[in-house]
Design an enzyme around this catalytic site. Sequence first.
Site, PDB file in Angstrom:
ATOM      1  CD  GLU A 275      -3.073   0.886   2.214  1.00 22.48           C
ATOM      2  OE1 GLU A 275      -3.963   0.027   1.999  1.00 22.48           O
ATOM      3  OE2 GLU A 275      -3.039   1.574   3.256  1.00 22.48           O
TER       4      GLU A 275
ATOM      5  CG  HIS B  54       8.224 -29.781   3.482  1.00 24.59           C
ATOM      6  ND1 HIS B  54       8.813 -30.995   3.215  1.00 24.59           N
ATOM      7  CD2 HIS B  54       8.839 -29.308   4.600  1.00 24.59           C
ATOM      8  CE1 HIS B  54       9.727 -31.266   4.140  1.00 24.59           C
ATOM      9  NE2 HIS B  54       9.764 -30.252   4.988  1.00 24.59           N
TER      10      HIS B  54
ATOM     11  CE  LYS C 161     -11.329   2.574   2.303  1.00 25.60           C
ATOM     12  NZ  LYS C 161     -10.881   3.487   3.388  1.00 25.60           N
TER      13      LYS C 161
END
Length: 528
Positions: A322, A351, A455
Amino acid sequence: MDAAALWQRYQDWLYYHDRLGFYVDVSRMRFDDAFVTALQPKFDKAFAAMAALETGAIANPDENRMVGHYWLRNSDLAPNADLKKDIDETLVAITDFTHKVHSGAIRPPSASRFTDILSIGIGGSALGPQFVAEALTPTDSLLNIHFIDNSDPQGIDRVIAQLGERLSSTLVLVISKSGGTPETRNGMLEVQHAFRERGLNFAQQAVAITGLGSKLEQQALQERWVTTFPMHDWVGGRTSQLSAVGLVSASLLGIDIYGLLEGAKLMDEATRTPRIKENPAALLALAWYYAGDGKGQKDMVVLPYKDSLLLFSRYLQQLVMESLGKEKDLDGKTVYQGIAVYGNKGSTDQHAYVQQLREGVLNFFMTFIEVLNDRAGASPDIDPGVTSGDYLSGFLQGTRQALYENHRDSLTVTLPAVTPESIGALIALYDRAVGLYGFLINVNAYHQPGVEAGKKAAADVLDLQKQAIATLQSAGAPLTIPALAEQMGQPEAVETLYRILRHLDANDRWVVLEGERSKPAQLLVHLK
């Protein structure tokens, strides 16, 4: 480079902080002295810019805000007496509140003490508290913590179900600077609904952590919530962990918040020196710049070799991406900057994706987070003379060596142990590295226009939904989705409209879709 030369390079580039017991090792990044010399002028400007930032320069011109999270760790640096007083008084208030909650002086109406914390927030208001709680909560903590950090109804239901009857002894922290953040507001309304269903008084168990004068503060005062704590406009969400945002829950969990602050303060001091080799944040910024040619061309893979640091990579994702992911630089030039961050923990990922890191596409650099102390107390031998902690250390060293042998760069940050002081220092180290790197690449690391755009787009979708229902009610007859879009005067929004209606239909709300699902344009939309 042979072993002797590598050993010498390690010594030449190793940083050690005596008081914190912190090491930063960038020796396995393949930059040379000429690269460092060429970058020095950029660093000189970055050091000066960071110094100006700490003295109160406007760093977020979009909102005319200072960036002052550094003052939280040392209030003497605040640019005026009022800010220093606010910082100091907030710490005292948090400590006093914690004592009262732990003693039962502040308690829920129907229980002798609070048993749980429910923290409602999003982004930095959730990631920081989650990381610190996972890393440092003592095993004998008087309270358990739970988080609502999304607008997912099923996820909210799961958290409420986990609390069960203990909802009546749960302290709810609602964290939002403006009070209008949709995810946090939604979580709060859902929890209020759960309280009402159980005949509980939400206000008597709720705390607001919010901006002064915000809608949330006004609501908390009007409804007589338990208390409020301030979120200052000069503290961004992703750097708010050492404000009330993170310190309230940490203190309630029994974490030494003064240790967190002291570790951060010491690291801040170490990262103010204008000499690259003596500045651990500058060393990180140097390594990042080298790895991606100052353009973010390689991802940052973060592997902490400690279970309690599992969430550190998630915390760094927001802090780094950000802050640095920007389309425009400070001069208005289009640059498309940023560094992608991902990771889980070692040795689990040996793994999982280390196979690709070792032999696949070379689009990353590695950050190992090493913790020297294995556990409290002695460890049993797993093999003769070898403990499980020795194995973990061996996995880290072996992976580091295997990557380097195949021309994959890495850096290592080493903590003496997972303590409040070391976690505070780790948070500050990356705060400072991000700030310095932002200035190196000439972007504003302290605003987030892309987040605000997202937003706004979400709000537009919800407005479209309301308009669609109103149009259907006026039409009085079923419509195809393209016809509905035309009647709404928004034919260009037909796909978004389809997805809205599909969601409503799936949840048995407002509409029913009739027809062949593989042919969206032919579906008829009926009002329920």
